[in-house]
Design a protein around this motif. Structure first.
Motif, short mmCIF file in Angstrom:
data_model
loop_
_atom_site.label_atom_id
_atom_site.label_comp_id
_atom_site.label_asym_id
_atom_site.label_seq_id
_atom_site.Cartn_x
_atom_site.Cartn_y
_atom_site.Cartn_z
N HIS A 174 19.94 3.33 14.38
CA HIS A 174 20.17 3.40 15.83
C HIS A 174 19.33 2.37 16.58
O HIS A 174 19.83 1.66 17.45
N LEU A 175 18.04 2.27 16.22
CA LEU A 175 17.16 1.34 16.92
C LEU A 175 17.56 -0.11 16.68
O LEU A 175 17.51 -0.93 17.60
N ARG A 176 17.97 -0.42 15.47
CA ARG A 176 18.44 -1.79 15.19
C ARG A 176 19.63 -2.14 16.07
O ARG A 176 19.69 -3.21 16.66
N LYS A 177 20.58 -1.22 16.10
CA LYS A 177 21.79 -1.46 16.91
C LYS A 177 21.42 -1.60 18.38
O LYS A 177 21.87 -2.51 19.06
N ARG A 178 20.58 -0.72 18.85
CA ARG A 178 20.20 -0.70 20.26
C ARG A 178 19.35 -1.89 20.66
O ARG A 178 19.47 -2.42 21.76
N LEU A 179 18.47 -2.34 19.77
CA LEU A 179 17.53 -3.41 20.11
C LEU A 179 17.95 -4.78 19.59
O LEU A 179 17.23 -5.76 19.77
N LYS A 180 19.12 -4.86 18.97
CA LYS A 180 19.55 -6.11 18.37
C LYS A 180 19.61 -7.25 19.39
O LYS A 180 19.11 -8.34 19.15
N MET A 181 20.21 -7.01 20.54
CA MET A 181 20.32 -8.04 21.55
C MET A 181 18.93 -8.45 22.05
O MET A 181 18.63 -9.62 22.19
N PHE A 182 18.08 -7.48 22.30
CA PHE A 182 16.73 -7.79 22.76
C PHE A 182 15.98 -8.61 21.72
O PHE A 182 15.34 -9.61 22.05
N TYR A 183 16.07 -8.23 20.46
CA TYR A 183 15.38 -8.93 19.39
C TYR A 183 15.86 -10.38 19.31
O TYR A 183 15.05 -11.30 19.19
N SER A 184 17.19 -10.61 19.40
CA SER A 184 17.73 -11.97 19.34
C SER A 184 17.21 -12.81 20.49
O SER A 184 16.79 -13.95 20.30
N GLU A 185 17.23 -12.25 21.68
CA GLU A 185 16.73 -12.98 22.85
C GLU A 185 15.24 -13.27 22.70
O GLU A 185 14.77 -14.34 23.05
N PHE A 186 14.50 -12.31 22.19
CA PHE A 186 13.06 -12.47 21.99
C PHE A 186 12.77 -13.61 21.03
O PHE A 186 11.95 -14.48 21.31
N LYS A 187 13.45 -13.65 19.89
CA LYS A 187 13.21 -14.69 18.90
C LYS A 187 13.63 -16.06 19.44
O LYS A 187 12.97 -17.05 19.19
#
Length: 194
Positions: A174-187
């Motif tokens: 769930h967290l991966r799916k939910r935070l995927k966009m944030f993680y991509s933008e962060f990196k």
């Protein structure tokens, strides 16, 4: 006659690669070292970058070599972190090096921008955690954020370790799916700040 034509081309490409390695090795290794856990990982990633350069330079020209090298290095670093996080988050094996959720997202030098990103990360994480069922949230928080082992959590709750691992697995999905966009933008923003 063909052999004499190919050999000078091979020598020229070889010299180009050597020149690039001499020019970028020190800076690139420093860039990688700041983003990985140990020297061996940094050297492995640097070798992967040089291997990819030698493969690409033989098939196509590389414009803006410096930018290309740092982009490849950043991608290799992300892949390394992703492999570590997938194995520790999904399986929860205690023999593996302990890497917390927070450490995986914030392996950077402290700057005003990174501190802001840290605050946003925690806000997004807490929002995503609130969406989880209480049992999944509790196991994730105890194991990843509090760094309690599954055995400790099991002793406290009376739940079997297998059930705890399963709950954490669903929380991670769930967290991966939910935070995927944030993680991509962060990196991406980390790479742009170079």
């Amino acid at each position: 006659m063909r052999l004499t034509l190919e050999r000078p081309m091979a020598d020229k490409k070889h010299n180009v690669i050597l020149t690039i390695i001499k020019s970028y090795s020190k800076g690139l290794l420093g860039f990688i070292r700041r983003r990985v856990d140990n020297e061996e990982d940094a050297e492995d990633i640097l070798q992967d970058v040089w291997y990819q350069l030698s493969s690409v330079i033989n098939s196509q020209p590389v414009e803006q070599v410096g930018g290309w090298l740092y982009r490849v290095a950043n991608n290799k670093i992300i892949d390394k972190h992703r492999k570590k996080s997938e194995s520790s988050w999904i399986y929860g094996e205690e023999e593996q090096e302990e890497t917390s959720f927070y450490d995986q997202f914030t392996k950077t030098e402290k700057t005003p921008e990174s501190e802001y990103q840290d605050r946003v990360l925690w806000q997004e994480l807490y929002k995503a955690l609130e969406e989880l069922p209480a049992e999944q949230r509790d196991v994730f928080v105890r194991h990843e954020l509090d760094r309690a082992s599954f055995a400790e959590i099991s002793a406290d709750t009376g739940e079997p370790v297998g059930k705890l691992i399963s709950r954490k697995h669903y929380a991670v999905l769930h967290l991966r799916k939910r935070l995927k966009m944030f993680y991509s933008e962060f990196k991406e923003s980390q790479f742009k700040s170079i």
